[in-house]
Design an enzyme around this catalytic site. Structure first.
Site, PDB file in Angstrom:
ATOM      1  N   TYR A  11       6.674   0.887   3.083  1.00 42.52           N
ATOM      2  CA  TYR A  11       6.625   2.013   2.131  1.00 42.52           C
ATOM      3  C   TYR A  11       5.434   2.947   2.407  1.00 42.52           C
ATOM      4  O   TYR A  11       5.621   4.103   2.798  1.00 42.52           O
ATOM      5  CB  TYR A  11       6.580   1.427   0.721  1.00 42.52           C
ATOM      6  CG  TYR A  11       6.380   2.415  -0.404  1.00 42.52           C
ATOM      7  CD1 TYR A  11       7.056   3.628  -0.446  1.00 42.52           C
ATOM      8  CD2 TYR A  11       5.505   2.111  -1.449  1.00 42.52           C
ATOM      9  CE1 TYR A  11       6.874   4.516  -1.495  1.00 42.52           C
ATOM     10  CE2 TYR A  11       5.318   2.985  -2.505  1.00 42.52           C
ATOM     11  CZ  TYR A  11       5.999   4.186  -2.520  1.00 42.52           C
ATOM     12  OH  TYR A  11       5.802   5.053  -3.563  1.00 42.52           O
ATOM     13  N   LEU A  33       9.624  -6.102  10.531  1.00 47.77           N
ATOM     14  CA  LEU A  33      10.843  -5.673   9.825  1.00 47.77           C
ATOM     15  C   LEU A  33      11.333  -6.692   8.790  1.00 47.77           C
ATOM     16  O   LEU A  33      12.487  -6.671   8.396  1.00 47.77           O
ATOM     17  CB  LEU A  33      11.965  -5.322  10.817  1.00 47.77           C
ATOM     18  CG  LEU A  33      11.657  -4.142  11.751  1.00 47.77           C
ATOM     19  CD1 LEU A  33      12.836  -3.883  12.692  1.00 47.77           C
ATOM     20  CD2 LEU A  33      11.352  -2.863  10.963  1.00 47.77           C
ATOM     21  N   PHE A  73      -1.342  -1.814   7.664  1.00 47.09           N
ATOM     22  CA  PHE A  73      -0.623  -1.987   6.391  1.00 47.09           C
ATOM     23  C   PHE A  73       0.117  -3.308   6.316  1.00 47.09           C
ATOM     24  O   PHE A  73       0.494  -3.739   5.230  1.00 47.09           O
ATOM     25  CB  PHE A  73       0.430  -0.874   6.216  1.00 47.09           C
ATOM     26  CG  PHE A  73      -0.149   0.494   6.196  1.00 47.09           C
ATOM     27  CD1 PHE A  73      -0.662   1.015   5.025  1.00 47.09           C
ATOM     28  CD2 PHE A  73      -0.206   1.259   7.340  1.00 47.09           C
ATOM     29  CE1 PHE A  73      -1.213   2.280   4.992  1.00 47.09           C
ATOM     30  CE2 PHE A  73      -0.759   2.524   7.329  1.00 47.09           C
ATOM     31  CZ  PHE A  73      -1.268   3.038   6.155  1.00 47.09           C
ATOM     32  N   SER A 117      -6.702  -3.108  -1.992  1.00 48.67           N
ATOM     33  CA  SER A 117      -6.030  -2.986  -3.282  1.00 48.67           C
ATOM     34  C   SER A 117      -7.023  -3.063  -4.433  1.00 48.67           C
ATOM     35  O   SER A 117      -8.064  -3.737  -4.326  1.00 48.67           O
ATOM     36  CB  SER A 117      -5.026  -4.137  -3.419  1.00 48.67           C
ATOM     37  OG  SER A 117      -4.562  -4.227  -4.740  1.00 48.67           O
ATOM     38  N   TYR A 141      -3.270 -13.086  -3.707  1.00 52.15           N
ATOM     39  CA  TYR A 141      -3.091 -11.790  -3.053  1.00 52.15           C
ATOM     40  C   TYR A 141      -4.396 -10.989  -3.075  1.00 52.15           C
ATOM     41  O   TYR A 141      -4.871 -10.513  -2.045  1.00 52.15           O
ATOM     42  CB  TYR A 141      -1.975 -10.994  -3.749  1.00 52.15           C
ATOM     43  CG  TYR A 141      -1.961  -9.534  -3.356  1.00 52.15           C
ATOM     44  CD1 TYR A 141      -1.472  -9.152  -2.114  1.00 52.15           C
ATOM     45  CD2 TYR A 141      -2.467  -8.544  -4.205  1.00 52.15           C
ATOM     46  CE1 TYR A 141      -1.485  -7.805  -1.727  1.00 52.15           C
ATOM     47  CE2 TYR A 141      -2.489  -7.214  -3.825  1.00 52.15           C
ATOM     48  CZ  TYR A 141      -1.996  -6.851  -2.596  1.00 52.15           C
ATOM     49  OH  TYR A 141      -2.021  -5.540  -2.210  1.00 52.15           O
ATOM     50  N   LYS A 145      -7.211  -9.813   0.165  1.00 43.84           N
ATOM     51  CA  LYS A 145      -7.696  -8.453   0.449  1.00 43.84           C
ATOM     52  C   LYS A 145      -9.228  -8.416   0.435  1.00 43.84           C
ATOM     53  O   LYS A 145      -9.848  -7.755   1.253  1.00 43.84           O
ATOM     54  CB  LYS A 145      -7.132  -7.457  -0.574  1.00 43.84           C
ATOM     55  CG  LYS A 145      -5.621  -7.278  -0.469  1.00 43.84           C
ATOM     56  CD  LYS A 145      -5.248  -6.477   0.761  1.00 43.84           C
ATOM     57  CE  LYS A 145      -3.768  -6.365   0.975  1.00 43.84           C
ATOM     58  NZ  LYS A 145      -3.389  -5.660   2.194  1.00 43.84           N
ATOM     59  N   HIS A 189       8.581  -3.471  -8.734  1.00 38.56           N
ATOM     60  CA  HIS A 189       7.591  -2.519  -9.247  1.00 38.56           C
ATOM     61  C   HIS A 189       8.206  -1.640 -10.336  1.00 38.56           C
ATOM     62  O   HIS A 189       9.404  -1.348 -10.312  1.00 38.56           O
ATOM     63  CB  HIS A 189       7.061  -1.640  -8.119  1.00 38.56           C
ATOM     64  CG  HIS A 189       6.171  -2.392  -7.186  1.00 38.56           C
ATOM     65  ND1 HIS A 189       6.601  -2.837  -5.970  1.00 38.56           N
ATOM     66  CD2 HIS A 189       4.903  -2.810  -7.324  1.00 38.56           C
ATOM     67  CE1 HIS A 189       5.618  -3.499  -5.380  1.00 38.56           C
ATOM     68  NE2 HIS A 189       4.577  -3.497  -6.180  1.00 38.56           N
ATOM     69  N   ILE A 207       9.831  -4.800 -20.756  1.00 38.74           N
ATOM     70  CA  ILE A 207       8.412  -4.414 -20.844  1.00 38.74           C
ATOM     71  C   ILE A 207       7.608  -5.697 -20.987  1.00 38.74           C
ATOM     72  O   ILE A 207       7.796  -6.461 -21.946  1.00 38.74           O
ATOM     73  CB  ILE A 207       8.143  -3.492 -22.055  1.00 38.74           C
ATOM     74  CG1 ILE A 207       8.937  -2.186 -21.911  1.00 38.74           C
ATOM     75  CG2 ILE A 207       6.654  -3.192 -22.166  1.00 38.74           C
ATOM     76  CD1 ILE A 207       8.655  -1.162 -23.005  1.00 38.74           C
ATOM     77  N   ARG A 281       3.102 -10.514 -18.705  1.00 31.67           N
ATOM     78  CA  ARG A 281       3.249 -11.182 -17.412  1.00 31.67           C
ATOM     79  C   ARG A 281       1.871 -11.743 -17.069  1.00 31.67           C
ATOM     80  O   ARG A 281       0.872 -11.046 -17.195  1.00 31.67           O
ATOM     81  CB  ARG A 281       3.681 -10.151 -16.361  1.00 31.67           C
ATOM     82  CG  ARG A 281       4.060 -10.712 -15.035  1.00 31.67           C
ATOM     83  CD  ARG A 281       4.698  -9.661 -14.149  1.00 31.67           C
ATOM     84  NE  ARG A 281       3.759  -8.596 -13.755  1.00 31.67           N
ATOM     85  CZ  ARG A 281       4.079  -7.600 -12.929  1.00 31.67           C
ATOM     86  NH1 ARG A 281       5.301  -7.516 -12.426  1.00 31.67           N
ATOM     87  NH2 ARG A 281       3.194  -6.680 -12.601  1.00 31.67           N
TER      88      ARG A 281
HETATM   89  N1  UFG Z   1       6.036  -3.860 -15.622  1.00 34.67           N
HETATM   90  C1  UFG Z   1       6.927  -4.078 -16.666  1.00 34.67           C
HETATM   91  N2  UFG Z   1       8.208  -4.393 -16.330  1.00 34.67           N
HETATM   92  C2  UFG Z   1       8.650  -4.496 -15.048  1.00 34.67           C
HETATM   93  C3  UFG Z   1       7.729  -4.266 -13.998  1.00 34.67           C
HETATM   94  C4  UFG Z   1       6.413  -3.951 -14.322  1.00 34.67           C
HETATM   95  O1  UFG Z   1       6.579  -3.991 -17.826  1.00 34.67           O
HETATM   96  O2  UFG Z   1       9.835  -4.804 -14.821  1.00 34.67           O
HETATM   97  C5  UFG Z   1       4.640  -3.504 -15.943  1.00 34.67           C
HETATM   98  C6  UFG Z   1       3.638  -4.486 -15.393  1.00 34.67           C
HETATM   99  O3  UFG Z   1       3.431  -5.528 -16.317  1.00 34.67           O
HETATM  100  C7  UFG Z   1       2.412  -3.594 -15.182  1.00 34.67           C
HETATM  101  C8  UFG Z   1       3.003  -2.220 -14.859  1.00 34.67           C
HETATM  102  O4  UFG Z   1       4.348  -2.270 -15.325  1.00 34.67           O
HETATM  103  O5  UFG Z   1       1.677  -3.506 -16.354  1.00 34.67           O
HETATM  104  C9  UFG Z   1       3.011  -1.911 -13.379  1.00 34.67           C
HETATM  105  O6  UFG Z   1       3.595  -3.015 -12.704  1.00 34.67           O
HETATM  106  P1  UFG Z   1       3.905  -3.016 -11.154  1.00 34.67           P
HETATM  107  O7  UFG Z   1       4.515  -4.353 -10.835  1.00 34.67           O
HETATM  108  O8  UFG Z   1       4.652  -1.805 -10.771  1.00 34.67           O
HETATM  109  O9  UFG Z   1       2.458  -2.891 -10.494  1.00 34.67           O
HETATM  110  P2  UFG Z   1       1.168  -3.793 -10.753  1.00 34.67           P
HETATM  111  O10 UFG Z   1       0.217  -2.923 -11.520  1.00 34.67           O
HETATM  112  O11 UFG Z   1       1.467  -5.114 -11.315  1.00 34.67           O
HETATM  113  O12 UFG Z   1       0.735  -4.072  -9.248  1.00 34.67           O
HETATM  114  C10 UFG Z   1       0.031  -3.135  -8.516  1.00 34.67           C
HETATM  115  C11 UFG Z   1       0.326  -3.273  -7.025  1.00 34.67           C
HETATM  116  C12 UFG Z   1      -0.193  -4.604  -6.517  1.00 34.67           C
HETATM  117  C13 UFG Z   1      -1.620  -4.775  -6.901  1.00 34.67           C
HETATM  118  C14 UFG Z   1      -1.762  -4.645  -8.380  1.00 34.67           C
HETATM  119  C15 UFG Z   1      -3.180  -4.792  -8.829  1.00 34.67           C
HETATM  120  O13 UFG Z   1       1.707  -3.195  -6.801  1.00 34.67           O
HETATM  121  O14 UFG Z   1      -0.075  -4.634  -5.120  1.00 34.67           O
HETATM  122  O15 UFG Z   1      -1.308  -3.356  -8.773  1.00 34.67           O
HETATM  123  O16 UFG Z   1      -3.184  -5.151 -10.187  1.00 34.67           O
HETATM  124  F1  UFG Z   1      -2.085  -5.989  -6.531  1.00 34.67           F
END
Ligand code: UFG
Length: 328
Positions: A11, A33, A73, A117, A141, A145, A189, A207, A281
């Site tokens: 990405y 890949l 990356f 990160s 994770y 890093k 995500h 949520i 979560r």
């Molecule tokens: N969330 C939901 N429902 C979902 C998915 C996510 O409520 O189905 C919430 C999560 O709890 C979080 C927010 O949306 O509060 C963002 O979640 P993401 O999974 O999109 O991203 P994160 O913030 O958890 O993770 C990102 C990067 C990671 C990194 C992390 C650091 O993707 O690589 O930030 O906290 F490690």
């Protein structure tokens, strides 16, 4: 310059490949890949398929291509998975990077931009986050890093390498021209999952937590557009000095809640999004957003995208036209 991009079919990597070429650099991509997509790499760019754990392939790569620098990356990035499969994460992210750096040294390649990160900060005591705040990652994770950053610091001190670690907040959006975007085998995500609900590929968005001490009870994150991230990498590479280690937060400096993201997706797509409120979560901090002053002052980087909706628009444009990712 000629630049090796590991994970260049992924990405963020694929958007950086485009930014490098647009700036006149030559690019070689190295990718196994497993998560990346061949179609994300332009046909004119050489793609070497291989794994960072295979040192022989890496040695051959540096023999075949005289590169001036590396953007790295290639890594595993699922926080939850890192808890259940820590060995795999340490092998891929730490050992893989040490192999890469080892072969860079053998080939006398001394410039590296490393994809780090905000996960290295864990649950910060304060927001916005500044670079010198305590590093207390709360997942394997995040620890992988931070371990790599510490190794890069020591190598720079020894004068063997120059590196810049970019600590991204939440990478989001897709190329403005709609040609590439986020396409994982399994998406988890927030923005892509919500847009999959809009496309009726999922029934609802859960949520994770509505009782955080935030504006509306849901978690707050700093969403930074993937093309802005790519520009940050370009500047880091072009201003990198051998024998120096630098680390920058890359975010917009603004936080948006999960509910605000869902509302933006609803407005942009014009589709109703079914929501289910569930518990938190594990390991999710309430609020994460960057203080990006250092990268702005020292590298002259500014995000082009500062509002949530334009970021979501690029993501929606990509997902709507590529509902099955690159397999259209
Ligand atoms: N969330 C939901 N429902 C979902 C998915 C996510 O409520 O189905 C919430 C999560 O709890 C979080 C927010 O949306 O509060 C963002 O979640 P993401 O999974 O999109 O991203 P994160 O913030 O958890 O993770 C990102 C990067 C990671 C990194 C992390 C650091 O993707 O690589 O930030 O906290 F490690």
């Amino acid at each position: 310059m000629k630049i090796l991009v590991t994970g260049g079919a992924g990405y963020v990597g694929s958007h950086c490949v485009r930014a490098l070429r647009a700036a006149g650099h030559e690019v070689v991509v190295f990718d196994n890949l497993e998560q990346g997509n061949r179609q994300a790499v332009p046909p004119e760019v050489e793609l070497v398929r291989g794994d960072l754990l295979d040192r022989r392939v890496l040695a051959n790569l540096f023999r075949a291509h005289q590169v001036d620098g590396v953007m790295h990356f290639a890594a595993l990035l699922n926080v939850n998975e890192s808890v259940s499969q820590p060995r795999r994460y340490y092998e891929n992210n730490v050992l893989g990077t040490l192999n890469l750096v080892g072969e860079m040294m053998n080939a006398e390649v001394r410039k590296l931009v490393f994809s780090s990160s905000c996960a290295i900060y864990g649950t910060p005591l304060r927001v916005p986050i500044v670079e010198d705040m305590e590093k207390k990652p709360i997942s394997p994770y995040g620890r992988t890093k931070w371990i790599v950053e510490m190794a890069l610091m020591d190598l720079a001190r020894k004068g063997e390498l120059g590196s810049v670690a970019l600590r991204y907040f939440n990478a989001a959006g897709a190329a403005a021209d709609g040609s590439i975007g986020e396409a994982r085998r399994e998406e988890y995500h927030l923005i892509p999952v919500v847009l999959q609900v809009a496309l009726k590929q999922r029934k609802k968005i859960q949520i994770f937590g509505t009782d955080y001490p935030t504006i509306d009870g849901t978690a707050v994150r700093d969403y930074v557009h993937v093309e802005d991230l790519a520009q940050a990498h370009l500047r880091a590479l072009e201003q990198l000095n051998v024998g120096e280690f630098r680390a920058y937060n890359v975010g917009t400096g603004r936080g948006f809640s999960v509910r605000q993201v869902i509302e933006a997706c609803q407005r942009v797509s014009g589709c109703r999004i079914t929501v289910e409120e569930t518990g938190r979560r594990e390991g999710d901090p309430a609020e994460l957003f960057a203080n990006p002053a250092n990268i702005q002052q020292e590298l002259g980087w500014q995000p082009h995208y500062r509002e949530l909706e334009p970021i979501v628009e690029t993501a929606w444009n990509w997902h709507r036209t590529h509902p099955n990712g690159f397999d259209v």
